[in-house]
Design an enzyme around this catalytic site. Sequence first.
Site, PDB file in Angstrom:
ATOM      1  N   GLY A 173       0.832  -1.204   0.000  1.00 22.32           N
ATOM      2  CA  GLY A 173       0.000   0.000   0.000  1.00 22.32           C
ATOM      3  C   GLY A 173       0.865   1.251   0.000  1.00 22.32           C
ATOM      4  O   GLY A 173       2.099   1.184   0.120  1.00 22.32           O
ATOM      5  N   LEU A 210      -5.586  -9.942   6.794  1.00 23.14           N
ATOM      6  CA  LEU A 210      -6.452  -9.338   7.820  1.00 23.14           C
ATOM      7  C   LEU A 210      -7.805 -10.042   7.915  1.00 23.14           C
ATOM      8  O   LEU A 210      -8.604  -9.737   8.803  1.00 23.14           O
ATOM      9  CB  LEU A 210      -6.617  -7.826   7.583  1.00 23.14           C
ATOM     10  CG  LEU A 210      -5.560  -6.973   8.306  1.00 23.14           C
ATOM     11  CD1 LEU A 210      -4.168  -7.198   7.789  1.00 23.14           C
ATOM     12  CD2 LEU A 210      -5.911  -5.487   8.266  1.00 23.14           C
ATOM     13  N   THR A 225      -9.616   0.071   1.669  1.00 23.07           N
ATOM     14  CA  THR A 225      -9.662   1.508   1.337  1.00 23.07           C
ATOM     15  C   THR A 225     -10.567   1.835   0.139  1.00 23.07           C
ATOM     16  O   THR A 225     -10.617   2.995  -0.278  1.00 23.07           O
ATOM     17  CB  THR A 225      -8.243   2.034   1.047  1.00 23.07           C
ATOM     18  OG1 THR A 225      -7.655   1.227   0.025  1.00 23.07           O
ATOM     19  CG2 THR A 225      -7.374   2.001   2.282  1.00 23.07           C
ATOM     20  N   THR A 264      -8.955   7.878   9.394  1.00 18.77           N
ATOM     21  CA  THR A 264      -9.360   8.742   8.284  1.00 18.77           C
ATOM     22  C   THR A 264     -10.276   9.893   8.687  1.00 18.77           C
ATOM     23  O   THR A 264     -11.015   9.789   9.680  1.00 18.77           O
ATOM     24  CB  THR A 264     -10.082   7.856   7.230  1.00 18.77           C
ATOM     25  OG1 THR A 264     -10.702   8.685   6.261  1.00 18.77           O
ATOM     26  CG2 THR A 264     -11.169   6.998   7.868  1.00 18.77           C
ATOM     27  N   TYR A 283     -17.285   2.679   4.765  1.00 17.08           N
ATOM     28  CA  TYR A 283     -15.831   2.740   4.995  1.00 17.08           C
ATOM     29  C   TYR A 283     -15.525   3.517   6.276  1.00 17.08           C
ATOM     30  O   TYR A 283     -14.825   3.032   7.161  1.00 17.08           O
ATOM     31  CB  TYR A 283     -15.142   3.389   3.784  1.00 17.08           C
ATOM     32  CG  TYR A 283     -13.721   3.826   4.025  1.00 17.08           C
ATOM     33  CD1 TYR A 283     -12.680   2.899   4.100  1.00 17.08           C
ATOM     34  CD2 TYR A 283     -13.408   5.185   4.172  1.00 17.08           C
ATOM     35  CE1 TYR A 283     -11.373   3.314   4.319  1.00 17.08           C
ATOM     36  CE2 TYR A 283     -12.095   5.605   4.391  1.00 17.08           C
ATOM     37  CZ  TYR A 283     -11.088   4.671   4.473  1.00 17.08           C
ATOM     38  OH  TYR A 283      -9.800   5.084   4.697  1.00 17.08           O
ATOM     39  N   TRP A 323      -6.821  12.305   2.232  1.00 14.94           N
ATOM     40  CA  TRP A 323      -6.418  12.565   0.838  1.00 14.94           C
ATOM     41  C   TRP A 323      -4.981  12.115   0.585  1.00 14.94           C
ATOM     42  O   TRP A 323      -4.118  12.909   0.191  1.00 14.94           O
ATOM     43  CB  TRP A 323      -6.581  14.044   0.509  1.00 14.94           C
ATOM     44  CG  TRP A 323      -7.977  14.585   0.650  1.00 14.94           C
ATOM     45  CD1 TRP A 323      -9.040  14.022   1.309  1.00 14.94           C
ATOM     46  CD2 TRP A 323      -8.471  15.830   0.111  1.00 14.94           C
ATOM     47  NE1 TRP A 323     -10.146  14.831   1.214  1.00 14.94           N
ATOM     48  CE2 TRP A 323      -9.828  15.944   0.484  1.00 14.94           C
ATOM     49  CE3 TRP A 323      -7.899  16.853  -0.632  1.00 14.94           C
ATOM     50  CZ2 TRP A 323     -10.613  17.049   0.113  1.00 14.94           C
ATOM     51  CZ3 TRP A 323      -8.672  17.944  -0.988  1.00 14.94           C
ATOM     52  CH2 TRP A 323     -10.019  18.028  -0.624  1.00 14.94           C
TER      53      TRP A 323
HETATM   54  N1  LIG Z   1      -5.955   6.567   0.621  1.00 16.30           N
HETATM   55  C1  LIG Z   1      -6.492   7.635   1.217  1.00 16.30           C
HETATM   56  O1  LIG Z   1      -6.825   8.649   0.593  1.00 16.30           O
HETATM   57  C2  LIG Z   1      -6.671   7.617   2.710  1.00 16.30           C
HETATM   58  C3  LIG Z   1      -7.278   8.723   3.328  1.00 16.30           C
HETATM   59  C4  LIG Z   1      -7.396   8.719   4.724  1.00 16.30           C
HETATM   60  C5  LIG Z   1      -6.929   7.649   5.463  1.00 16.30           C
HETATM   61  N2  LIG Z   1      -6.379   6.580   4.824  1.00 16.30           N
HETATM   62  C6  LIG Z   1      -5.914   5.455   5.634  1.00 16.30           C
HETATM   63  O2  LIG Z   1      -4.503   5.363   5.474  1.00 16.30           O
HETATM   64  C7  LIG Z   1      -4.101   3.999   5.633  1.00 16.30           C
HETATM   65  C8  LIG Z   1      -3.177   3.612   4.514  1.00 16.30           C
HETATM   66  O3  LIG Z   1      -3.862   3.807   3.288  1.00 16.30           O
HETATM   67  P1  LIG Z   1      -3.160   3.591   1.896  1.00 16.30           P
HETATM   68  O4  LIG Z   1      -3.572   4.731   1.030  1.00 16.30           O
HETATM   69  O5  LIG Z   1      -1.731   3.257   2.098  1.00 16.30           O
HETATM   70  O6  LIG Z   1      -3.964   2.302   1.424  1.00 16.30           O
HETATM   71  P2  LIG Z   1      -3.726   1.372   0.176  1.00 16.30           P
HETATM   72  O7  LIG Z   1      -2.650   1.927  -0.701  1.00 16.30           O
HETATM   73  O8  LIG Z   1      -5.066   1.082  -0.383  1.00 16.30           O
HETATM   74  O9  LIG Z   1      -3.143   0.075   0.865  1.00 16.30           O
HETATM   75  C9  LIG Z   1      -3.914  -0.730   1.682  1.00 16.30           C
HETATM   76  C10 LIG Z   1      -3.141  -1.991   1.917  1.00 16.30           C
HETATM   77  O10 LIG Z   1      -3.943  -2.833   2.738  1.00 16.30           O
HETATM   78  C11 LIG Z   1      -3.764  -4.136   2.287  1.00 16.30           C
HETATM   79  N3  LIG Z   1      -4.896  -5.001   2.609  1.00 16.30           N
HETATM   80  C12 LIG Z   1      -6.191  -4.818   2.283  1.00 16.30           C
HETATM   81  N4  LIG Z   1      -6.922  -5.868   2.701  1.00 16.30           N
HETATM   82  C13 LIG Z   1      -6.040  -6.731   3.288  1.00 16.30           C
HETATM   83  C14 LIG Z   1      -6.162  -7.986   3.892  1.00 16.30           C
HETATM   84  N5  LIG Z   1      -7.337  -8.616   3.991  1.00 16.30           N
HETATM   85  N6  LIG Z   1      -5.048  -8.576   4.388  1.00 16.30           N
HETATM   86  C15 LIG Z   1      -3.838  -7.982   4.287  1.00 16.30           C
HETATM   87  N7  LIG Z   1      -3.657  -6.780   3.709  1.00 16.30           N
HETATM   88  C16 LIG Z   1      -4.749  -6.170   3.212  1.00 16.30           C
HETATM   89  C17 LIG Z   1      -3.632  -4.037   0.785  1.00 16.30           C
HETATM   90  O11 LIG Z   1      -2.977  -5.178   0.331  1.00 16.30           O
HETATM   91  P3  LIG Z   1      -2.910  -5.581  -1.229  1.00 16.30           P
HETATM   92  O12 LIG Z   1      -1.861  -4.670  -1.809  1.00 16.30           O
HETATM   93  O13 LIG Z   1      -2.500  -7.006  -1.176  1.00 16.30           O
HETATM   94  O14 LIG Z   1      -4.293  -5.349  -1.769  1.00 16.30           O
HETATM   95  C18 LIG Z   1      -2.837  -2.768   0.636  1.00 16.30           C
HETATM   96  O15 LIG Z   1      -1.448  -3.046   0.575  1.00 16.30           O
HETATM   97  C19 LIG Z   1      -5.382   3.189   5.735  1.00 16.30           C
HETATM   98  O16 LIG Z   1      -5.634   2.919   7.085  1.00 16.30           O
HETATM   99  C20 LIG Z   1      -6.447   4.119   5.198  1.00 16.30           C
HETATM  100  O17 LIG Z   1      -7.706   3.842   5.762  1.00 16.30           O
HETATM  101  C21 LIG Z   1      -6.218   6.551   3.467  1.00 16.30           C
END
Ligand SMILES: NC(=O)c1ccc[n+]([C@@H]2O[C@H](COP(=O)([O-])OP(=O)(O)OC[C@H]3O[C@@H](n4cnc5c(N)ncnc54)[C@H](OP(=O)(O)O)[C@@H]3O)[C@@H](O)[C@H]2O)c1
Length: 283
Positions: A10, A35, A60, A99, A123, A148
């Site tokens: 991620g 997870l 996400t 988030t 979500y 974001w």
């Molecule tokens: N993206 C945003 O805009 C945003 C905004 C606010 C907060 N956040 C929070 O920031 C954090 C990091 O977000 P990010 O943008 O880095 O997310 P991301 O790029 O979507 O990465 C999420 C990761 O979680 C892994 N994952 C999902 N389901 C899983 C499972 N069942 N078992 C093991 N791994 C699993 C995915 O693995 P795979 O690669 O194998 O699918 C992926 O590597 C999260 O907590 C998110 O809620 C994100």
Amino acid sequence: MRVLVFGENGQVATSLRKRAGDIDVICLGRDQADLGAPDMLRAAIEATDADVIINAAAYTAVDKAETDSDQAEQVNHLAVGTMARAAAKRGIPFLHISTDYVFPGDGDQPWQPDDETGALGVYGATKRRGEEAIEMAGGVYAVLRTSWVVSSTGNNFVKTMLRLGADRDVLTIIDDQTGGPTAADDIADALLTMARAYADGRKDSGIYHFSGAPDCTWAGFAAEIFDQAGITCEITPIPTTDYPTPAARPLNSRLDCSTLETDFGIKRPDWRKSLVTIVKDLT
Ligand SMILES: NC(=O)c1ccc[n+]([C@@H]2O[C@H](COP(=O)([O-])OP(=O)(O)OC[C@H]3O[C@@H](n4cnc5c(N)ncnc54)[C@H](OP(=O)(O)O)[C@@H]3O)[C@@H](O)[C@H]2O)c1
């Protein structure tokens, strides 16, 4: 100092590895820690010799979660509770990312960490239940709510704008949602600073906010991306009501990040500076 990270590919997990410096960062992907499999999570935490655990994995897909709520609940709530309880049992501090979508998005004031939540969609609701599970686990923890998130890896707004902006002369972009774009590298730096404090014996737990400054709208964010990338694409600002999505988004995603500065000395980074590296990597 060793940090065990749940999540491997991620945006934030990738940045944690990239920014680790002299910290030994060990990332567990789906193969080692799904997870959806509580036994794998407990076993990984029982076996670790890490000083701090960071959960960077999450469900996400905001719109998909509306129809895939069981999976979102498992990953964002139940698995987080399992990890937090296992970490508490071992006495290992647990850092977790949440988030702005836990908030309903009304008003125009920045949200404080202890403001009442009220997610608009599945979500955000599952992410809030994950936070509550951590609070109830009884261990030392910090939850970092951010917004974001963008980086050179993964799918995000910067990548989409660079693609669409190169193809089109005009783009309609939402101009009534306001928040702080946040580079995954900056989130990683913040988490690693926090991890150091916990490895050094910090015992206080809490929910913190962290987002890039200054706050802007998606249209303002896109304008800066086009500017930095040298793209000449006209932006037509539209209200959220003109761009319906399965999950509703908060209009006000401003986060008051002052307690993170008070407790850890971490200031809001200027997202426009962090964007330079991302645009360079992607163009
Ligand atoms: N993206 C945003 O805009 C945003 C905004 C606010 C907060 N956040 C929070 O920031 C954090 C990091 O977000 P990010 O943008 O880095 O997310 P991301 O790029 O979507 O990465 C999420 C990761 O979680 C892994 N994952 C999902 N389901 C899983 C499972 N069942 N078992 C093991 N791994 C699993 C995915 O693995 P795979 O690669 O194998 O699918 C992926 O590597 C999260 O907590 C998110 O809620 C994100």
